[in-house]
Design a protein around this motif. Structure first.
Motif, PDB file in Angstrom:
ATOM      1  N   LEU A   1      -7.126  -0.440  -2.162  1.00 53.16           N
ATOM      2  CA  LEU A   1      -6.290   0.680  -2.596  1.00 53.16           C
ATOM      3  C   LEU A   1      -6.085   1.578  -1.481  1.00 53.16           C
ATOM      4  O   LEU A   1      -5.376   2.580  -1.077  1.00 53.16           O
ATOM      5  CB  LEU A   1      -6.728   1.226  -3.711  1.00 53.16           C
ATOM      6  CG  LEU A   1      -6.565   0.356  -5.026  1.00 53.16           C
ATOM      7  CD1 LEU A   1      -7.169   1.109  -6.428  1.00 53.16           C
ATOM      8  CD2 LEU A   1      -5.128   0.809  -5.567  1.00 53.16           C
TER       9      LEU A   1
ATOM     10  N   HIS B   1      -6.563   0.936   1.908  1.00 59.95           N
ATOM     11  CA  HIS B   1      -5.599   0.701   2.940  1.00 59.95           C
ATOM     12  C   HIS B   1      -4.191   0.836   2.447  1.00 59.95           C
ATOM     13  O   HIS B   1      -3.101   1.247   3.249  1.00 59.95           O
ATOM     14  CB  HIS B   1      -5.807  -0.615   3.221  1.00 59.95           C
ATOM     15  CG  HIS B   1      -7.022  -0.967   4.072  1.00 59.95           C
ATOM     16  ND1 HIS B   1      -7.174  -0.296   5.368  1.00 59.95           N
ATOM     17  CD2 HIS B   1      -8.127  -1.444   3.899  1.00 59.95           C
ATOM     18  CE1 HIS B   1      -8.353  -0.641   5.821  1.00 59.95           C
ATOM     19  NE2 HIS B   1      -8.894  -1.233   4.956  1.00 59.95           N
ATOM     20  N   ASN B   2      -3.737   1.034   1.130  1.00 63.02           N
ATOM     21  CA  ASN B   2      -2.479   0.906   0.593  1.00 63.02           C
ATOM     22  C   ASN B   2      -2.160   2.495   0.858  1.00 63.02           C
ATOM     23  O   ASN B   2      -0.922   2.912   1.182  1.00 63.02           O
ATOM     24  CB  ASN B   2      -2.220   1.031  -0.798  1.00 63.02           C
ATOM     25  CG  ASN B   2      -2.329  -0.506  -1.184  1.00 63.02           C
ATOM     26  OD1 ASN B   2      -2.840  -0.672  -2.285  1.00 63.02           O
ATOM     27  ND2 ASN B   2      -1.611  -1.313  -0.458  1.00 63.02           N
TER      28      ASN B   2
ATOM     29  N   THR C   1      -1.786   3.437   5.155  1.00 63.13           N
ATOM     30  CA  THR C   1      -0.662   2.793   5.622  1.00 63.13           C
ATOM     31  C   THR C   1       0.608   3.608   5.579  1.00 63.13           C
ATOM     32  O   THR C   1       1.367   3.692   6.353  1.00 63.13           O
ATOM     33  CB  THR C   1      -0.418   1.378   4.997  1.00 63.13           C
ATOM     34  OG1 THR C   1      -1.629   0.333   5.248  1.00 63.13           O
ATOM     35  CG2 THR C   1       0.921   0.689   5.938  1.00 63.13           C
TER      36      THR C   1
ATOM     37  N   GLY D   1      -3.461  -4.750   2.263  1.00 60.40           N
ATOM     38  CA  GLY D   1      -3.021  -3.269   2.134  1.00 60.40           C
ATOM     39  C   GLY D   1      -1.918  -2.775   3.119  1.00 60.40           C
ATOM     40  O   GLY D   1      -1.018  -2.203   2.605  1.00 60.40           O
ATOM     41  N   ASN D   2      -2.075  -3.097   4.249  1.00 60.17           N
ATOM     42  CA  ASN D   2      -0.958  -2.652   5.427  1.00 60.17           C
ATOM     43  C   ASN D   2       0.053  -3.322   5.053  1.00 60.17           C
ATOM     44  O   ASN D   2       1.206  -2.903   5.212  1.00 60.17           O
ATOM     45  CB  ASN D   2      -1.682  -2.833   6.581  1.00 60.17           C
ATOM     46  CG  ASN D   2      -0.552  -2.412   8.006  1.00 60.17           C
ATOM     47  OD1 ASN D   2      -0.021  -3.469   8.364  1.00 60.17           O
ATOM     48  ND2 ASN D   2      -0.831  -1.176   8.202  1.00 60.17           N
TER      49      ASN D   2
ATOM     50  N   LEU E   1       1.319  -5.229   2.439  1.00 61.51           N
ATOM     51  CA  LEU E   1       1.994  -4.629   1.298  1.00 61.51           C
ATOM     52  C   LEU E   1       2.735  -3.439   1.119  1.00 61.51           C
ATOM     53  O   LEU E   1       3.715  -3.233   0.785  1.00 61.51           O
ATOM     54  CB  LEU E   1       1.255  -4.789   0.072  1.00 61.51           C
ATOM     55  CG  LEU E   1       0.781  -6.335  -0.284  1.00 61.51           C
ATOM     56  CD1 LEU E   1      -0.233  -6.486  -1.380  1.00 61.51           C
ATOM     57  CD2 LEU E   1       1.945  -7.224  -0.408  1.00 61.51           C
ATOM     58  N   THR E   2       1.944  -2.396   1.812  1.00 61.09           N
ATOM     59  CA  THR E   2       2.182  -0.985   1.586  1.00 61.09           C
ATOM     60  C   THR E   2       3.675  -0.778   2.437  1.00 61.09           C
ATOM     61  O   THR E   2       4.510  -0.130   2.140  1.00 61.09           O
ATOM     62  CB  THR E   2       1.449  -0.009   2.133  1.00 61.09           C
ATOM     63  OG1 THR E   2       0.186  -0.256   1.412  1.00 61.09           O
ATOM     64  CG2 THR E   2       1.812   1.309   1.994  1.00 61.09           C
TER      65      THR E   2
ATOM     66  N   SER F   1       6.885   1.322   1.838  1.00 54.80           N
ATOM     67  CA  SER F   1       6.731   2.628   2.668  1.00 54.80           C
ATOM     68  C   SER F   1       8.019   3.086   3.439  1.00 54.80           C
ATOM     69  O   SER F   1       8.561   2.304   4.332  1.00 54.80           O
ATOM     70  CB  SER F   1       5.748   2.451   3.762  1.00 54.80           C
ATOM     71  OG  SER F   1       5.737   3.687   4.543  1.00 54.80           O
TER      72      SER F   1
ATOM     73  N   TRP G   1       0.617  -7.540  -5.323  1.00 58.36           N
ATOM     74  CA  TRP G   1      -0.320  -6.742  -5.102  1.00 58.36           C
ATOM     75  C   TRP G   1      -1.539  -7.471  -5.862  1.00 58.36           C
ATOM     76  O   TRP G   1      -2.588  -7.591  -5.502  1.00 58.36           O
ATOM     77  CB  TRP G   1      -0.226  -5.346  -5.481  1.00 58.36           C
ATOM     78  CG  TRP G   1      -1.443  -4.374  -5.183  1.00 58.36           C
ATOM     79  CD1 TRP G   1      -1.236  -3.565  -4.201  1.00 58.36           C
ATOM     80  CD2 TRP G   1      -2.536  -4.398  -6.048  1.00 58.36           C
ATOM     81  NE1 TRP G   1      -2.521  -3.063  -4.054  1.00 58.36           N
ATOM     82  CE2 TRP G   1      -3.381  -3.407  -5.343  1.00 58.36           C
ATOM     83  CE3 TRP G   1      -2.985  -4.770  -7.100  1.00 58.36           C
ATOM     84  CZ2 TRP G   1      -4.541  -2.809  -5.506  1.00 58.36           C
ATOM     85  CZ3 TRP G   1      -4.260  -4.210  -7.606  1.00 58.36           C
ATOM     86  CH2 TRP G   1      -5.135  -3.407  -6.716  1.00 58.36           C
TER      87      TRP G   1
END
Length: 476
Positions: A377, A379-380, A383, A421-422, A424-425, A429, A461
């Motif tokens: 979370l 890193h989400n 990012t 995290g990076n 997936l976001t 983004s 996720w």
């Protein structure tokens, strides 16, 4: 009224500005947060000696005394970017060398022609283009960080999808989702996993076997989703979220595809074959010889030279293409140095150990799966502000990797949570340049993309949270 609306319009600052702002914030914290440190001891892992925190030894340090004045001011803020670049010189050099090598490889056109020839050969088999192309793009994202290199292919694949009876969104899923899911399931990606491991002090990619499993699962789920979407759109075109806009754009893209046969020459086959051999050599070197950035950079450099020679570039063309390749990655290289400047301020102010100690006390006792989920979370969120994988690695690993030591979580799990995290976001983004470029070429707005991808994002996720917990449990 229009002028007033422009004034009210808000957008995220440039990543360089954001990082410099964090440097200023970090300097301010050195005046507020107590300075302190842990005792450290030298430990040897896989033949390498490194400094490790001794848990339970934290103690405060006076702001001024034998360590000098630990409060960081304007002179320290202004010198931090330069010191950061110097401290991160090895990583910056690695990024530039690899980027330059790929400048030569991509300029040869072999990769583009290979993909296009494959796609057109399968044209009559329609939907089979999706799994084959996505495996290739995902493998590229996972192994060497393929991303911006796909931008020239968007128009080609949009044309091809229209010709096969699909929509423009299918092309975005194949190209962007394909490469980005490779980032999520990174195995030897030098701009994601390898940099994060280097900054975190992880040697030898110890969970490479697990990373391959992760890549297979993430890629398989993404391919299944894309094929489901494409089949649904072909059967019921009106259900496409871009149905109306495609009515306007379809004539533009269909006439771009001349239908001329793509010549995939012997030289192209040699370059692509050399690329495959190089990837295998890197995996062998990491596993059997403990290769690190210097050796991997040398292999990529050799591949670039090989591609230039095979494609009959002269010495000037090779040099110019190398420089162009470096230019494509200068953004990532500089952001790594700037991010290291944040660490310089925090280290000189001796507040990193204080932050680590506070976080360790807060998270102490949590099961490993809860800890890795929190890291995912974290890193989400980060990012959204720092979409660059290499920049985020340089920014977060110096703090979060030692935190794992304090709470008993192996550093490879910290790296895994970061890559998930990076990657997936960046699927959702609005700060990602490649996504916005692809959507712009296809005349698709960001809201339409979110409507399609959000359900898949939720599934991915959950899978990522499970794999991050497994990474923590299997150790290094």
């Amino acid at each position: 009224m229009e002028a007033e609306n422009k004034k009210r319009k808000w957008s995220l600052p440039h990543s360089y500005v954001l990082i410099f702002a964090i440097i200023i914030l970090m300097a301010a914290l050195t005046w507020i947060v107590p300075s302190g440190q842990f005792d450290r001891q030298e430990v040897t892992v896989d033949g390498m000696t490194k400094s490790a925190i001794v848990p339970g030894t934290y103690h405060t340090v006076p702001k001024s005394g034998e360590n000098g004045n630990l409060r960081q001011g304007i002179p320290q803020i202004l010198s931090a970017p330069m010191e950061g670049l110097i401290n991160a010189a090895d990583v910056v050099a690695f990024v530039l060398i690899v980027g330059g090598a790929f400048g030569i490889i991509l300029q040869s056109g072999a990769v583009d022609r290979a993909l296009l020839a494959l796609a057109r050969r399968l044209k009559n088999k329609g939907i089979l283009v999706i799994p084959i192309a996505m495996v290739i793009f995902s493998l590229g994202g996972s192994t060497f960080g393929m991303s911006e290199e796909t931008i020239p292919l968007y128009a080609i694949f949009i044309s091809l999808m229209f010709a096969l009876g699909f929509d423009s969104m299918t092309a975005i899923l194949i190209l962007f989702l394909g490469t980005q899911i490779g980032y999520v399931g990174s195995t030897t990606n030098p701009f994601s996993v390898l940099i994060a491991q280097g900054v975190a002090g992880v040697h030898g990619n110890p969970q490479l076997w697990l990373r391959f499993i992760e890549w297979i699962v993430f890629t398989g789920v993404s391919i299944a989703f894309t094929m489901w979407y494409a089949h649904r759109v072909k059967k019921h075109p009106e259900k496409s979220v871009v149905f109306k806009s495609d009515l306007l754009t379809r004539p533009l893209f269909l006439k771009e595809d001349s239908g001329e046969e793509v010549v995939f020459s012997v030289r192209d086959k040699l370059i692509v074959g050399g690329f495959v051999v190089t990837l295998g050599l890197i995996v062998w070197g990491i596993l059997a010889k403990g290769w690190y950035m210097t050796e991997i950079g040398a292999v990529f450099f050799a591949l670039g030279l090989f591609a230039g020679i095979v494609s009959k570039m002269n010495q000037r063309e090779m040099a110019e293409n190398f420089v162009k390749g470096c230019a494509e990655f200068i953004y990532a290289a500089v952001i790594i140095g700037l991010a290291r400047g944040i660490l310089v301020i925090a280290e000189n102010g001796m507040i990193i150990d204080t932050i680590l100690n506070s976080l360790a006390n807060l998270l102490k006792g949590l099961p490993s799966y809860a800890f890795t989920t929190i890291m995912l979370l974290v890193h989400n969120v980060i990012t959204f502000l720092v979409p660059s994988s290499s920049g985020e690695a340089a920014l977060t690993m110096p703090v979060l990797a030692p935190l794992g030591d304090l709470v008993g979580i192996n550093r490879e799990a910290i790296v895994t949570a970061y890559q998930f995290g990076n990657g997936l976001t960046n699927l959702i983004s609005p700060t990602g340049g490649v996504l916005l470029a692809g959507l712009a070429i296809a005349r698709i707005n960001f809201g339409q993309w979110i409507k399609v991808i959000i359900k898949l994002f939720a599934v991915l996720w959950i899978i990522a949270a499970v794999f991050a917990a497994i990474s923590a449990s299997v150790g290094m």
